[in-house]
Scaffold this active site. Structure first.
Site, PDB file in Angstrom:
ATOM      1  N   LEU A 112       0.872   7.681 -12.102  1.00  0.00           N
ATOM      2  CA  LEU A 112       0.897   8.736 -12.999  1.00  0.00           C
ATOM      3  C   LEU A 112      -0.402   9.745 -12.871  1.00  0.00           C
ATOM      4  CD1 LEU A 112       2.210  10.167 -15.533  1.00  0.00           C
ATOM      5  CD2 LEU A 112       0.422   8.740 -16.955  1.00  0.00           C
ATOM      6  N   TYR A 119       9.792  -4.906 -10.379  1.00  0.00           N
ATOM      7  CA  TYR A 119       8.461  -5.310  -9.957  1.00  0.00           C
ATOM      8  C   TYR A 119       7.743  -6.387 -10.665  1.00  0.00           C
ATOM      9  CZ  TYR A 119       3.169  -4.456 -10.102  1.00  0.00           C
ATOM     10  OH  TYR A 119       2.077  -4.814 -10.211  1.00  0.00           O
ATOM     11  N   THR A 170      -0.605  -8.676 -12.832  1.00  0.00           N
ATOM     12  CA  THR A 170      -0.256  -7.647 -13.719  1.00  0.00           C
ATOM     13  C   THR A 170      -0.024  -7.919 -15.278  1.00  0.00           C
ATOM     14  OG1 THR A 170       0.878  -5.423 -14.273  1.00  0.00           O
ATOM     15  CG2 THR A 170       2.120  -7.542 -13.046  1.00  0.00           C
ATOM     16  N   ASP A 171      -0.294  -7.329 -16.056  1.00  0.00           N
ATOM     17  CA  ASP A 171       0.127  -7.592 -17.679  1.00  0.00           C
ATOM     18  C   ASP A 171       1.559  -7.241 -17.660  1.00  0.00           C
ATOM     19  OD1 ASP A 171       0.158  -4.623 -17.317  1.00  0.00           O
ATOM     20  OD2 ASP A 171      -1.006  -4.207 -19.256  1.00  0.00           O
ATOM     21  N   GLU A 172       2.260  -6.542 -16.834  1.00  0.00           N
ATOM     22  CA  GLU A 172       3.656  -6.142 -16.924  1.00  0.00           C
ATOM     23  C   GLU A 172       4.635  -7.515 -16.837  1.00  0.00           C
ATOM     24  OE1 GLU A 172       5.415  -2.943 -14.728  1.00  0.00           O
ATOM     25  OE2 GLU A 172       3.600  -1.879 -14.957  1.00  0.00           O
ATOM     26  N   LYS A 201       6.577 -10.169  -9.588  1.00  0.00           N
ATOM     27  CA  LYS A 201       4.999 -10.504  -9.982  1.00  0.00           C
ATOM     28  C   LYS A 201       5.146 -11.819 -10.876  1.00  0.00           C
ATOM     29  CE  LYS A 201       1.647  -8.979  -8.989  1.00  0.00           C
ATOM     30  NZ  LYS A 201       0.718  -9.146  -7.793  1.00  0.00           N
TER      31      LYS A 201
HETATM   32  P1  NAD Z   1      -1.373  -0.876  -3.665  1.00  0.00           P
HETATM   33  O1  NAD Z   1       0.239  -0.367  -3.522  1.00  0.00           O
HETATM   34  O2  NAD Z   1      -2.095   0.301  -3.649  1.00  0.00           O
HETATM   35  O3  NAD Z   1      -1.941  -1.632  -2.427  1.00  0.00           O
HETATM   36  C1  NAD Z   1      -1.114  -2.685  -1.864  1.00  0.00           C
HETATM   37  C2  NAD Z   1      -1.617  -2.977  -0.588  1.00  0.00           C
HETATM   38  O4  NAD Z   1      -1.008  -4.130   0.006  1.00  0.00           O
HETATM   39  C3  NAD Z   1      -1.606  -1.804   0.356  1.00  0.00           C
HETATM   40  O5  NAD Z   1      -2.655  -1.739   1.258  1.00  0.00           O
HETATM   41  C4  NAD Z   1      -0.470  -2.593   1.486  1.00  0.00           C
HETATM   42  O6  NAD Z   1      -0.722  -1.830   2.843  1.00  0.00           O
HETATM   43  C5  NAD Z   1      -0.666  -3.991   1.402  1.00  0.00           C
HETATM   44  N1  NAD Z   1       0.590  -4.543   1.577  1.00  0.00           N
HETATM   45  C6  NAD Z   1       1.647  -4.418   1.068  1.00  0.00           C
HETATM   46  N2  NAD Z   1       2.750  -5.461   1.716  1.00  0.00           N
HETATM   47  C7  NAD Z   1       2.039  -6.106   2.642  1.00  0.00           C
HETATM   48  C8  NAD Z   1       2.252  -7.095   3.359  1.00  0.00           C
HETATM   49  N3  NAD Z   1       3.699  -7.781   3.476  1.00  0.00           N
HETATM   50  N4  NAD Z   1       1.240  -7.832   4.042  1.00  0.00           N
HETATM   51  C9  NAD Z   1      -0.041  -7.516   3.877  1.00  0.00           C
HETATM   52  N5  NAD Z   1      -0.457  -6.533   3.078  1.00  0.00           N
HETATM   53  C10 NAD Z   1       0.503  -5.750   2.672  1.00  0.00           C
HETATM   54  O7  NAD Z   1      -1.519  -1.647  -4.753  1.00  0.00           O
HETATM   55  P2  NAD Z   1      -2.740  -1.736  -5.860  1.00  0.00           P
HETATM   56  O8  NAD Z   1      -2.358  -0.778  -7.043  1.00  0.00           O
HETATM   57  O9  NAD Z   1      -4.021  -1.637  -5.279  1.00  0.00           O
HETATM   58  O10 NAD Z   1      -2.369  -3.152  -6.468  1.00  0.00           O
HETATM   59  C11 NAD Z   1      -2.949  -4.243  -6.107  1.00  0.00           C
HETATM   60  C12 NAD Z   1      -2.659  -5.698  -6.527  1.00  0.00           C
HETATM   61  O11 NAD Z   1      -3.018  -5.408  -8.050  1.00  0.00           O
HETATM   62  C13 NAD Z   1      -1.168  -5.777  -6.840  1.00  0.00           C
HETATM   63  O12 NAD Z   1      -0.960  -7.140  -6.495  1.00  0.00           O
HETATM   64  C14 NAD Z   1      -0.772  -5.303  -8.151  1.00  0.00           C
HETATM   65  O13 NAD Z   1       0.471  -6.065  -8.468  1.00  0.00           O
HETATM   66  C15 NAD Z   1      -1.813  -5.667  -8.850  1.00  0.00           C
HETATM   67  N6  NAD Z   1      -2.123  -4.857 -10.202  1.00  0.00           N
HETATM   68  C16 NAD Z   1      -2.299  -3.366  -9.976  1.00  0.00           C
HETATM   69  C17 NAD Z   1      -2.324  -2.485 -11.145  1.00  0.00           C
HETATM   70  C18 NAD Z   1      -2.650  -1.360 -11.026  1.00  0.00           C
HETATM   71  O14 NAD Z   1      -2.874  -0.474 -11.979  1.00  0.00           O
HETATM   72  N7  NAD Z   1      -2.314  -0.647  -9.673  1.00  0.00           N
HETATM   73  C19 NAD Z   1      -2.621  -3.409 -12.348  1.00  0.00           C
HETATM   74  C20 NAD Z   1      -2.692  -4.809 -12.404  1.00  0.00           C
HETATM   75  C21 NAD Z   1      -2.401  -5.610 -11.361  1.00  0.00           C
HETATM   76  O1  DAU Z   2      -0.013  -2.251 -16.101  1.00  0.00           O
HETATM   77  C1  DAU Z   2      -0.078  -2.488 -14.803  1.00  0.00           C
HETATM   78  C2  DAU Z   2       0.614  -1.905 -14.053  1.00  0.00           C
HETATM   79  O2  DAU Z   2       0.389  -0.289 -13.891  1.00  0.00           O
HETATM   80  C3  DAU Z   2       0.838  -2.083 -12.482  1.00  0.00           C
HETATM   81  O3  DAU Z   2       0.896  -3.687 -12.162  1.00  0.00           O
HETATM   82  C4  DAU Z   2       1.462  -1.460 -11.425  1.00  0.00           C
HETATM   83  O4  DAU Z   2       1.298  -1.915 -10.278  1.00  0.00           O
HETATM   84  C5  DAU Z   2       1.062   0.088 -11.634  1.00  0.00           C
HETATM   85  O5  DAU Z   2       1.763   0.645 -10.696  1.00  0.00           O
HETATM   86  C6  DAU Z   2       1.092   0.263 -12.998  1.00  0.00           C
HETATM   87  O6  DAU Z   2       2.619   0.398 -13.645  1.00  0.00           O
HETATM   88  P1  DAU Z   2       3.110   1.699 -14.293  1.00  0.00           P
HETATM   89  O7  DAU Z   2       4.679   1.700 -14.334  1.00  0.00           O
HETATM   90  O8  DAU Z   2       2.676   1.614 -15.700  1.00  0.00           O
HETATM   91  O9  DAU Z   2       2.194   2.761 -13.821  1.00  0.00           O
HETATM   92  P2  DAU Z   2       2.848   4.422 -13.397  1.00  0.00           P
HETATM   93  O10 DAU Z   2       1.854   5.050 -13.118  1.00  0.00           O
HETATM   94  O11 DAU Z   2       3.966   4.287 -12.397  1.00  0.00           O
HETATM   95  O12 DAU Z   2       3.281   5.034 -14.691  1.00  0.00           O
HETATM   96  C7  DAU Z   2       2.681   4.901 -15.870  1.00  0.00           C
HETATM   97  C8  DAU Z   2       3.359   5.564 -16.923  1.00  0.00           C
HETATM   98  O13 DAU Z   2       3.706   6.861 -16.743  1.00  0.00           O
HETATM   99  C9  DAU Z   2       4.634   4.815 -17.324  1.00  0.00           C
HETATM  100  O14 DAU Z   2       5.040   4.772 -18.908  1.00  0.00           O
HETATM  101  C10 DAU Z   2       5.631   5.708 -16.763  1.00  0.00           C
HETATM  102  C11 DAU Z   2       5.117   6.995 -16.893  1.00  0.00           C
HETATM  103  N1  DAU Z   2       5.197   8.090 -15.605  1.00  0.00           N
HETATM  104  C12 DAU Z   2       5.062   7.679 -14.560  1.00  0.00           C
HETATM  105  C13 DAU Z   2       5.115   8.707 -13.505  1.00  0.00           C
HETATM  106  C14 DAU Z   2       4.900   8.147 -11.820  1.00  0.00           C
HETATM  107  C15 DAU Z   2       5.906   9.283 -16.107  1.00  0.00           C
HETATM  108  O15 DAU Z   2       5.810   9.718 -17.150  1.00  0.00           O
HETATM  109  N2  DAU Z   2       5.767  10.311 -14.985  1.00  0.00           N
HETATM  110  C16 DAU Z   2       5.552   9.923 -13.692  1.00  0.00           C
HETATM  111  O16 DAU Z   2       5.902  10.892 -12.794  1.00  0.00           O
END
Ligand code: NAD
Ligand code: DAU
Length: 351
Positions: free
Chosen positions: A199, A159, A134-136, A163
């Site tokens: 979000l 988190y 992730t970019d975080e 990562k």
């Molecule tokens: P998600 O939470 O939707 O899915 C995670 C999956 O991992 C689920 O299916 C869960 O059952 C599985 N899992 C969790 N713990 C496990 C374990 N111990 N063993 C096997 N499986 C397990 O997550 P996502 O949003 O799809 O993110 C996927 C990946 O991409 C993550 O590594 C996250 O850090 C990264 N990522 C997410 C975002 C985003 O915006 N969602 C952006 C950049 C990177």
């Molecule tokens: O940048 C990549 C990341 O983006 C991934 O690595 C994470 O897995 C993914 O969850 C996401 O993280 P964020 O914290 O940016 O996403 P989230 O959807 O939780 O929140 C997006 C923005 O919205 C953040 O600034 C917090 C705000 N927010 C979020 C929620 C859930 C609100 O204002 N209200 C809300 O209820």
């Protein structure tokens, strides 16, 4: 990694991004066999893959990436050629409430997989371990500037710290044991199948139920949004043509303040649901800010564009429209994930 017969392990394939990656690989590469390893936590749903689960080149394996003995057994049994590692705990707010879960899954789980690959791939060539991150990990930006691949790590939440740690271990295994790795760090994804704690789907779900729309702080934090299928395409590109040991940033050049996104979702949904203009926006409620809330993320995706020829394909407004339509026509999915119904069912199907 060349395209010929291969066994590919995708971890976290039942989750949001993982399910789109599994679908892309199973459909695009019939000569591959895709093994989806997932623990099926609250975020994992096999319903996300109903359209591909019967295909002959797909197998689901229920398992926990932290279970060292099982991972070694799986790697030995299937002799995977490549791993695309997405399994993780992914929600920042949950990491603030319960950091240990994130250390187990994201750090211990990743190192457990690295160990299995190191052990079983010893002396073999043509392997690849792709770590999806992730970019975080780069921390928070002010109003100017972008995250580049060589931006210093500065994770701010449990988190992102977990990562960042997993990224360091992946690079350490490359440096120390010559494990053939590649990494990517992506910005915020949106699209179908995202758990409605994040979000955009949270707002869609609450608008549907006319519930308050919680905006943290002043709603001025900025995120860089990318349609999930574009991320899956980038993962495909990096897996096949990324250079070993390298990192690629992935992003949409698409920065939005949270409040502007929420307002846009409200106005699109008013139209789609036949509600009066402004009705959904009246649900917006400013709530206490997320502790340590990162102000702004913005990716410079120049390296993957220049070196590998990947670009986002979808404009945000189009992607958001498609996403809202998907949630509105998949109410059963939304009701089941929010009530935990799927998980109760899986508990009876998979031990
Ligand atoms: P998600 O939470 O939707 O899915 C995670 C999956 O991992 C689920 O299916 C869960 O059952 C599985 N899992 C969790 N713990 C496990 C374990 N111990 N063993 C096997 N499986 C397990 O997550 P996502 O949003 O799809 O993110 C996927 C990946 O991409 C993550 O590594 C996250 O850090 C990264 N990522 C997410 C975002 C985003 O915006 N969602 C952006 C950049 C990177
Ligand atoms: O940048 C990549 C990341 O983006 C991934 O690595 C994470 O897995 C993914 O969850 C996401 O993280 P964020 O914290 O940016 O996403 P989230 O959807 O939780 O929140 C997006 C923005 O919205 C953040 O600034 C917090 C705000 N927010 C979020 C929620 C859930 C609100 O204002 N209200 C809300 O209820």
């Amino acid at each position: 990694m060349s395209v010929s017969e291969k066994k590919i392990l995708i971890t976290g394939g039942a989750g949001f991004i993982g399910s789109h990656v599994v679908r892309l690989f199973v459909q695009k590469y019939p000569q591959y066999h895709v093994y989806n390893l997932d623990k099926l936590t609250y975020a994992g749903n096999l319903e996300n893959l109903r359209d591909v689960e019967a295909l002959p080149n797909y197998t689901f394996l229920k398992g926990d990436i932290c279970d060292a003995a099982s991972m070694l057994e799986l790697f030995t049994k299937y002799q995977f050629d490549g791993v695309i590692h997405l399994a993780a705990e992914s929600h920042v707010d949950r990491s603030i409430a319960n950091p240990m879960e994130f250390i187990y899954t994201n750090v211990v789980g990743t190192v457990t997989l690295l160990n299995a690959a190191k052990e079983v791939w010893k002396g073999k060539t043509g392997k690849r371990f792709y770590h999806v991150s992730t970019d975080e990990v780069y921390g928070s930006l002010g109003t100017e500037g972008y995250f580049l691949e060589d931006t210093s790590y500065d994770p701010q939440s449990p988190y992102s710290a977990s990562k960042a740690s997993s990224d360091h271990f992946v690079r350490a295994y490359h440096n120390t044991y010559k494990l053939p790795v590649v990494l990517s760090n992506c910005s915020n994804n949106y699209g179908p199948n995202q758990f409605p704690e994040k979000l955009i789907p949270l707002m869609i779900n609450n608008i549907r139920h006319k519930k308050p729309l919680p905006v943290y702080g002043k709603g001025e934090n900025v995120r860089d949004w990318l349609y999930v299928v574009d991320h899956a395409r980038a993962i495909d590109t990096i897996f096949h043509t990324g250079k070993e040991g390298e990192t690629y940033n992935i992003g949409g050049h698409n920065e939005w303040k949270n409040i502007d996104i929420v307002t846009l979702v409200c106005s699109i949904m008013d139209k789609k649901l036949g509600r009066a203009s402004g009705e959904s926006a009246s649900l917006i409620t400013y709530v206490t800010d997320r502790p340590g809330h990162d102000m702004r993320y913005a990716i410079d995706a120049g390296k993957i564009e220049r070196d590998l020829g990947w670009k986002p394909s979808l404009q945000f407004e189009e992607g958001l429209d498609k996403t809202i339509d998907w949630y509105l026509s998949n109410e059963a999915w939304l009701n089941n994930v929010t009530s935990g119904e799927y998980q109760k069912y899986y508990a009876t199907q998979y031990q």
